[in-house]
Design a protein around this motif. Structure first.
Motif, PDB file in Angstrom:
ATOM      1  N   GLN A  29      15.015  35.244 -41.575  1.00 53.06           N
ATOM      2  CA  GLN A  29      14.911  35.400 -43.025  1.00 53.06           C
ATOM      3  C   GLN A  29      16.091  34.718 -43.734  1.00 53.06           C
ATOM      4  N   ASP A  33      14.900  35.958 -49.241  1.00 53.15           N
ATOM      5  CA  ASP A  33      14.054  37.061 -48.784  1.00 53.15           C
ATOM      6  C   ASP A  33      14.668  38.405 -49.155  1.00 53.15           C
ATOM      7  N   ARG A  36      13.970  39.110 -52.612  1.00 51.92           N
ATOM      8  CA  ARG A  36      12.559  39.479 -52.773  1.00 51.92           C
ATOM      9  C   ARG A  36      12.339  40.957 -52.433  1.00 51.92           C
ATOM     10  N   LEU A 178       6.041  34.734 -52.282  1.00 50.40           N
ATOM     11  CA  LEU A 178       6.178  33.829 -51.148  1.00 50.40           C
ATOM     12  C   LEU A 178       5.745  32.416 -51.525  1.00 50.40           C
ATOM     13  N   GLY A 203      12.827  28.871 -43.412  1.00 53.07           N
ATOM     14  CA  GLY A 203      13.589  29.978 -42.863  1.00 53.07           C
ATOM     15  C   GLY A 203      14.968  29.482 -42.479  1.00 53.07           C
ATOM     16  N   ASP A 284       5.023  37.987 -42.410  1.00 57.50           N
ATOM     17  CA  ASP A 284       6.386  38.139 -41.916  1.00 57.50           C
ATOM     18  C   ASP A 284       6.464  39.524 -41.288  1.00 57.50           C
TER      19      ASP A 284
END
Length: 288
Positions: A29, A33, A36, A178, A203, A284
């Motif tokens: 990640q 992320d 998020r 995403l 990533g 994920d």
């Protein structure tokens, strides 16, 4: 020892430390992320700290008030076997259950499986992380009758309907977030009614393929091939349900190699059921 550790809700000031912990354990990640997770669940993410040093994390995302997903369960390697993970899980489970959510899921690593089992989680199915390369000169997997195309704003209603049918509950906020941070988002077919979609995003250690949702094998393969071309020569992670035979065959044909197996686990009644056959790649492990 435990009395000196503080367990509390995660805040924006914790994110750099959380990402440093993520980097230490080698997960894929990114800092985006973490932002998020906190954006989607500002009250549902927790940390363990000692003397302002972050020792552990856990996140949750609740979908449509019917399913909560637990992710980013991390404990600093030098502070494991002290009960930190169990305490963090206790906090996050109390939070989501306090909101009335009865179905809770996660993707367990082999390291975390025993703890989750002790907390009452039961296995649903397994998935494998595969690693390979994007390739602009890829050998075609299989001829598709139609090709994939880039996402348009008008496609979102169809995408959310397809995704909900496969995942079992609406997760529109997640997939839109995403998509905004992805290298490429595609739908299939290029003309007519949309039957599948997928994305590729960056990533830390490799690009990540997924989610990729399509119940038709030819469409899924068309999406895979075009997204992997978009990865160029970068390494790619692909988390595929083991029960999806077409996905398992495709990853091996493309030269991907298995990295590790994860177990999808559930706490509570099976009121939200997903369809692994329609999921060529999950979103994920931290989000489903």
């Amino acid at each position: 020892m435990m009395n000196s550790i503080a367990f509390r809700r995660m805040t924006g000031s914790d994110l750099d430390g959380a990402d440093a912990l993520r980097q230490l354990v080698g997960w894929n990640q990114t800092l985006a992320d973490w932002h998020r997770f906190l954006e989607l669940s500002p009250q549902g993410c927790f940390v363990a700290t000692k003397n302002r040093v972050l020792l552990g994390t856990v996140t949750s995302i609740t979908y449509d008030q019917r399913l909560s997903w637990i992710g980013m369960m991390l404990v600093h390697p030098e502070h494991r076997q002290q009960g930190i993970g169990r305490r963090l899980m206790g906090q996050v489970l109390a939070y989501v259950q306090g909101r009335g959510v009865t179905c809770i899921k996660l993707d367990a690593t082999p390291l975390g499986f025993r703890l989750y089992e002790q907390l009452g989680f039961v296995p649903e199915w397994t998935l494998t992380r595969w690693q390979g390369q994007g390739n602009t000169r890829m050998r075609p997997l299989e001829a598709a009758a139609t090709v994939a195309r880039d996402l348009r704003d008008a496609d979102w209603a169809s995408i959310q309907e397809i995704d909900q049918a496969a995942f079992g509950v609406s997760r529109g906020s997640l997939i839109r977030s995403l998509a905004r941070h992805s290298r490429r988002v595609l739908v299939w077919p290029s003309q007519g009614k949309i039957a599948g979609w997928g994305l590729l995003r960056a990533g830390t250690n490799a690009d990540y393929l997924g989610p990729l949702v399509c119940a038709e094998k030819g469409g899924a393969l068309a999406l895979v091939q075009k997204l992997l071309v978009s990865a160029g020569n970068r390494p790619v992670f692909w988390d595929a349900p083991d029960g999806n035979a077409a996905a398992a065959a495709a990853v091996q044909q493309l030269g991907f190699t298995p990295v590790r197996t994860l177990t999808r686990m559930r706490l509570g009644p099976p009121v939200v059921k997903s369809d692994p056959q329609a999921q060529f790649a999950i979103a994920d492990p931290s989000a489903g």
